[in-house]
Motif scaffolding. Sequence first.
Motif, PDB file in Angstrom:
ATOM      1  N   THR A  95       0.819  -1.217   0.000  1.00 53.19           N
ATOM      2  CA  THR A  95       0.000   0.000   0.000  1.00 53.19           C
ATOM      3  C   THR A  95       0.851   1.264   0.000  1.00 53.19           C
ATOM      4  N   ILE A 112      -5.734   0.697  -0.215  1.00 47.42           N
ATOM      5  CA  ILE A 112      -5.850  -0.608   0.432  1.00 47.42           C
ATOM      6  C   ILE A 112      -5.564  -1.678  -0.608  1.00 47.42           C
ATOM      7  N   TRP A 119      -5.735  -3.306  -5.996  1.00 47.63           N
ATOM      8  CA  TRP A 119      -5.541  -2.127  -5.151  1.00 47.63           C
ATOM      9  C   TRP A 119      -6.755  -1.205  -5.294  1.00 47.63           C
TER      10      TRP A 119
END
Length: 369
Positions: A95, A112, A119
């Motif tokens: 991340t 996240i 993602w």
Amino acid sequence: MPAENIFVNANSQSLASARVLSSTSDQAVGFKNFVLADKLELNIYVVDGSGSYIDISGYSAVRVGVGGLNKTPTSGTFSLTGTLGTSSIAYNADTTAMDTAITSAQAACSVINPSAGVWIIEFDAVGAQALPTTDADGLEPECSVSVKSLVTGDGSTKAQWIIRAFQTPWAYSESWSNISNGVTGSINFGSKNLYEAMASASSLSGYFEVELTDAGGNVDTIIQATVVIVGEVIGDGVAGTATFASYITKNFETIIVALTDQTENASVGTDKVTFRAPYGITLTSVRASSAVAPVGSELIMDINEGGSSILSTKLSIDAGETTSTTATTPAVISDSALADDALISLDIDQVGSGTSGAGVKVYLLGFRT
């Protein structure tokens, strides 16, 4: 060779058993093995399970692929070009790394990473964010990268993107022409991805999937059935001659094993049954049945060769059902080649939480090797 006809019941309760015998029969049928390097001509017909064809000529795209489920890159990088510039991103970026890349190429954000190759981006400031372009050439094996808008930003809303990196199917085509009641085209099993996935194995298990995209961009997956790709016997440039009669045909076999008596309740345990394989066999599928359906939760079984599971997704019978062929999550074979005299053991990993299920049998289907 004439094109093979594939009838897909769009109203089937299971994507795994959506291939049917004909437009007038909803009897589920499996796929014969595909062979590495072959090019197959296919006619695909979508039916409603009641004897009628469904017209798919108006769909903007028909996509057919054979591959593994949720396959993601295993190495390399991809690039993303936004309004501020271009960022290079690792296939397994965490991340923090993705946040840095998106901030550099587009705008400040938070990230996240719910699963490998996925993602979710939320921008810090409200407002629209133009979607970027991507280049996946640096990923291995051959992959694609998709960026789509989850939330369109405006004066009071923060934009959200979803970025996905996924392997290109082993065999794939979106070039299909309309014919009477269906579409026709071909699919090539000679791709780089398929050769890499097969490597030195004699066979490879995967899924046959058909997606329809309507004019509004909505995608409908109408079949996702298990298939097996096997290696070549006769390859390009083969030398020598032989009469057709000298080639051995495949002997298909079914091994049926009872894990309980017909009225005996199933119970959790390893090595419920062990036996020695009577011959070498390449599995094309496995299934299970029960005389009494499990209630409350699914009945889950495992198959082992020499103490190691041959299934990456276990064999299961859903609650209220008596066969694994209707399972919400079909079994996936990870090791299809069972050796002659190999020690085979069968486990019961879970039983129904209300009624455990009784009269449990497991079926191993394939051909002698």
